[in-house]
Scaffold this motif. Structure first.
Motif, mmCIF file in Angstrom:
data_model
loop_
_atom_site.group_PDB
_atom_site.id
_atom_site.type_symbol
_atom_site.label_atom_id
_atom_site.label_comp_id
_atom_site.label_asym_id
_atom_site.label_seq_id
_atom_site.Cartn_x
_atom_site.Cartn_y
_atom_site.Cartn_z
ATOM 1 N N HIS A 118 0.838 -1.205 0.000
ATOM 2 C CA HIS A 118 0.000 0.000 0.000
ATOM 3 C C HIS A 118 0.869 1.249 0.000
ATOM 4 O O HIS A 118 0.666 2.186 -0.783
ATOM 5 N N ASP A 119 1.868 1.277 0.868
ATOM 6 C CA ASP A 119 2.726 2.454 0.995
ATOM 7 C C ASP A 119 3.547 2.683 -0.277
ATOM 8 O O ASP A 119 3.750 3.826 -0.692
ATOM 9 N N ALA A 120 4.022 1.590 -0.873
ATOM 10 C CA ALA A 120 4.785 1.717 -2.114
ATOM 11 C C ALA A 120 3.900 2.268 -3.234
ATOM 12 O O ALA A 120 4.333 3.119 -4.022
ATOM 13 N N ALA A 121 2.670 1.791 -3.313
ATOM 14 C CA ALA A 121 1.747 2.276 -4.344
ATOM 15 C C ALA A 121 1.398 3.745 -4.123
ATOM 16 O O ALA A 121 1.317 4.529 -5.077
ATOM 17 N N LEU A 122 1.196 4.120 -2.861
ATOM 18 C CA LEU A 122 0.904 5.512 -2.540
ATOM 19 C C LEU A 122 2.077 6.408 -2.920
ATOM 20 O O LEU A 122 1.894 7.471 -3.544
ATOM 21 N N ALA A 123 3.286 5.991 -2.571
ATOM 22 C CA ALA A 123 4.473 6.780 -2.903
ATOM 23 C C ALA A 123 4.643 6.890 -4.414
ATOM 24 O O ALA A 123 5.009 7.955 -4.938
ATOM 25 N N ALA A 124 4.361 5.800 -5.131
ATOM 26 C CA ALA A 124 4.492 5.811 -6.585
ATOM 27 C C ALA A 124 3.470 6.733 -7.240
ATOM 28 O O ALA A 124 3.707 7.255 -8.341
ATOM 29 N N MET A 125 2.341 6.934 -6.593
ATOM 30 C CA MET A 125 1.338 7.870 -7.102
ATOM 31 C C MET A 125 1.746 9.310 -6.830
ATOM 32 O O MET A 125 1.474 10.215 -7.630
ATOM 33 N N ILE A 126 2.403 9.540 -5.713
ATOM 34 C CA ILE A 126 2.804 10.896 -5.342
ATOM 35 C C ILE A 126 3.962 11.380 -6.199
ATOM 36 O O ILE A 126 4.023 12.544 -6.605
ATOM 37 N N PHE A 127 4.902 10.478 -6.517
ATOM 38 C CA PHE A 127 6.096 10.873 -7.274
ATOM 39 C C PHE A 127 6.623 9.681 -8.058
ATOM 40 O O PHE A 127 6.365 8.545 -7.711
ATOM 41 N N SER A 128 7.339 9.945 -9.105
ATOM 42 C CA SER A 128 8.069 8.958 -9.884
ATOM 43 C C SER A 128 7.389 8.617 -11.204
ATOM 44 O O SER A 128 7.883 8.984 -12.269
ATOM 45 N N HIS A 129 6.250 7.903 -11.177
ATOM 46 C CA HIS A 129 5.599 7.474 -12.418
ATOM 47 C C HIS A 129 4.811 8.597 -13.081
ATOM 48 O O HIS A 129 4.666 8.616 -14.309
ATOM 49 N N LEU A 130 4.291 9.504 -12.283
ATOM 50 C CA LEU A 130 3.438 10.573 -12.789
ATOM 51 C C LEU A 130 4.029 11.919 -12.416
ATOM 52 O O LEU A 130 4.735 12.042 -11.413
ATOM 53 N N ALA A 131 3.735 12.924 -13.232
ATOM 54 C CA ALA A 131 4.015 14.280 -12.768
ATOM 55 C C ALA A 131 3.200 14.485 -11.494
ATOM 56 O O ALA A 131 2.066 14.010 -11.403
#
Length: 314
Positions: free
Chosen positions: A60-73
């Motif tokens: 869950h935390d990894a997915a949340l972090a990936a939504m906040i930064f990295s894959h998307l502006a």
């Protein structure tokens, strides 16, 4: 007295170097590596240890972090907090929404494959200013794979752990009590603790927007999205990058100008297009002066005014 003391206190650091010195800044590359490591580790743990509350929370935390930064502006945090799961079929949860057909900020699964996902954000900061234009885009494959895995057994395990059987929590992401991140401060604290646990610094999640713009506007920016497209996903315009998010805007422009002047100066020194000035006295000058002898002086008048003569005599 308090005003005199305030004048003597150092001003808060608002540039990347100053923020890094006080432990409030991570560069874009460090953030991307940190989040990527969490993604890989969470997926490996689920495969090796199975779906437990601990491995589910890590995913869950990894997915949340990936939504906040990295894959998307960097999408606005308010949009991430209000993002509902594909299975949610209820009314729009935005408190000010008056559109009967609105489905809210939603993660959707496109027809054909559960790995084809789309994010639709009708409710964002400038929705009204943009004439209710929706921010919408397809989720990149790596992030879609992570979200697909998390939304399965891991998310169910978290809901059951918090005694919320079924889809009682409509949001994609939830706090430690199984509730959505309704308050921004809760998400901020959650992110800061997670980032520190991964070896980072307690940086505010909204600061990720400045980190992203700082890299995109730098002289060493790598290949990436168009500034206009990235700014649209972020929910504003490129002009606002310069005004609010580019923390080195003035410093960089000034330094670039100084660096550019050296090339300009070298070009001037090497230039052969300008002829050397002709210092030979002629019979007619550009201003209309005429060289005369003393005996002929009375026959000619200077083009200088009285005031010019005074200045010259001074």
């Amino acid at each position: 007295m308090h005003l005199q003391v305030a004048d003597q206190l150092p001003r808060p650091s608002k540039d990347p170097k100053g923020l890094a010195d006080i432990g409030k800044w991570m560069c874009a590359a460090d953030l991307v590596h940190t989040i990527h490591g969490a993604e890989q580790q969470s997926q490996a743990q689920v495969q090796q240890q199975g779906v437990t509350v601990e491995t589910s929370r890590d995913m869950h935390d990894a997915a949340l972090a990936a939504m906040i930064f990295s894959h998307l502006a960097p999408v606005r945090l308010s949009c991430i907090r209000s993002l509902v799961v594909p299975a949610y079929t209820g009314p729009c949860l935005h408190p000010d929404c008056k559109e009967p057909s609105c489905e809210g900020n939603r993660l959707s699964i496109m027809s054909g494959s559960p790995l084809l996902m789309r994010i639709s954000l009708p409710h964002h900061k400038y929705a009204r200013k943009w004439s209710k234009a929706v921010i919408e885009f397809d989720v990149p494959s790596d992030l879609a794979q992570l979200l697909h895995t998390y939304l399965g057994a891991p998310r169910k395990a978290l809901l059951e752990h918090h005694l919320l059987i079924g889809d009682a929590c409509p949001y994609v992401f939830m706090d430690m009590h199984g509730r959505g991140f309704v308050a921004a401060a809760v998400l901020t604290l959650y992110w800061q603790r997670w980032l520190v646990s991964r070896g980072g610094v307690p940086m505010n999640p909204s600061m990720c927007r400045q980190v992203f713009v700082d890299e995109r506007q730098s002289n060493s920016a790598t290949a990436g999205p168009s500034n206009q497209g990235a700014a649209m996903i972020m929910g504003h315009s490129v002009k606002q990058w310069d005004k609010w998010y580019d923390m080195q805007y003035h410093i960089r422009l000034a330094q670039n100008a100084v660096d550019g002047m050296q090339s300009w100066r070298a070009a001037m020194l090497q230039s052969r297009t300008l002829a050397a000035p002709d210092l030979t006295l002629g019979t007619a000058l550009h201003c209309g002066h005429v060289l005369v002898s003393d005996s002929e002086e009375s026959r000619y008048q200077s083009c200088c005014s009285d005031s010019d003569i005074d200045i010259e005599l001074d």
